[in-house]
Design an enzyme around this catalytic site. Structure first.
Site, PDB file in Angstrom:
ATOM      1  N   HIS A   1      54.728  71.981  -2.628  1.00  0.00           N
ATOM      2  CA  HIS A   1      54.423  73.033  -3.602  1.00  0.00           C
ATOM      3  C   HIS A   1      54.890  72.631  -4.993  1.00  0.00           C
ATOM      4  O   HIS A   1      54.075  72.367  -5.869  1.00  0.00           O
ATOM      5  CB  HIS A   1      55.075  74.354  -3.165  1.00  0.00           C
ATOM      6  CG  HIS A   1      54.820  75.471  -4.113  1.00  0.00           C
ATOM      7  ND1 HIS A   1      55.795  76.381  -4.460  1.00  0.00           N
ATOM      8  CD2 HIS A   1      53.710  75.822  -4.806  1.00  0.00           C
ATOM      9  CE1 HIS A   1      55.282  77.255  -5.320  1.00  0.00           C
ATOM     10  NE2 HIS A   1      54.016  76.941  -5.531  1.00  0.00           N
TER      11      HIS A   1
ATOM     12  N   HIS B   1      60.807  78.422  -2.292  1.00  0.00           N
ATOM     13  CA  HIS B   1      59.855  79.519  -2.051  1.00  0.00           C
ATOM     14  C   HIS B   1      59.495  79.622  -0.579  1.00  0.00           C
ATOM     15  O   HIS B   1      58.477  80.182  -0.219  1.00  0.00           O
ATOM     16  CB  HIS B   1      58.579  79.322  -2.896  1.00  0.00           C
ATOM     17  CG  HIS B   1      58.837  78.979  -4.324  1.00  0.00           C
ATOM     18  ND1 HIS B   1      58.668  77.723  -4.846  1.00  0.00           N
ATOM     19  CD2 HIS B   1      59.298  79.755  -5.344  1.00  0.00           C
ATOM     20  CE1 HIS B   1      58.998  77.712  -6.134  1.00  0.00           C
ATOM     21  NE2 HIS B   1      59.378  78.925  -6.457  1.00  0.00           N
TER      22      HIS B   1
HETATM   23  S1  FES Z   1      58.801  74.335  -4.062  1.00  0.00           S
HETATM   24 FE1  FES Z   1      58.719  74.561  -1.932  1.00  0.00          FE
HETATM   25  S2  FES Z   1      57.720  76.416  -1.602  1.00  0.00           S
HETATM   26 FE2  FES Z   1      57.809  76.215  -3.746  1.00  0.00          FE
END
Ligand code: FES
Length: 163
Positions: free
Chosen positions: A94, A113
């Site tokens: 992500h 997150h």
């Molecule tokens: S950086 Fe891993 S879920 Fe956002």
């Protein structure tokens, strides 16, 4: 345009744009020192990997944390006598936060997150903000040593995994 007629001005401008484009393309192209193959890196002796083993290492370079796991059962893509040894990038797909391995859940989890990736299913994204599964580190065994030999997938923050 004193002393320069319209035709000469256009010729000069087109030549200038072509030269600038060529310089830009040269700056983006790989240079002669670019490596085109992954390094082969010793990770751990096969005999040292008890069930549940977790070994942190960097691959393909010091900017890329990874983890080798010996899981509880054979898995697709697993290596070793029981086909239960796998390895993955530890950078969340992500936004690149370093993942944690939760052994009790056998899950790689992002603390930023909460994206979760399943190491028993080729690093597949299970839930969370990420949209891509984890890159897996390709492994082999030579002379009793588990070695990293490549990466399947794009490590976060890179345009290419070729070094
Ligand atoms: S950086 Fe891993 S879920 Fe956002």
């Amino acid at each position: 345009m004193s002393g320069v007629n319209r035709r000469d001005f256009i010729k000069t401008s087109v030549a200038g744009i072509a030269a600038a484009t060529t310089v830009g393309a040269a700056a983006k192209s790989p240079n002669a020192a670019t490596k085109t193959e992954y390094p082969v890196v010793d990770v751990a002796p096969l005999g040292s990997l008890a069930p549940g083993a977790e070994v942190a290492f960097d691959y393909p370079d010091a900017d890329s944390p990874a983890v080798l796991l010996r899981l509880a059962a054979p898995v697709a893509g697993g290596i070793g006598p029981n086909k239960d040894i796998v390895a993955y990038s530890m950078l969340c797909t992500h936004k690149g936060c370093p993942l944690n391995y939760l052994a009790d859940r056998q899950m790689l989890v992002c603390p930023c997150h909460w994206s979760s990736f399943d190491p028993a299913k080729s690093g597949r994204l299970v839930i969370g903000q990420a949209s891509q599964s984890l890159p897996s580190v390709q492994l082999d065994v030579a002379d009793g040593m588990v070695r990293a030999t490549g990466v399947d997938g794009l490590i976060y923050g890179r345009h290419t995994n070729i070094l």
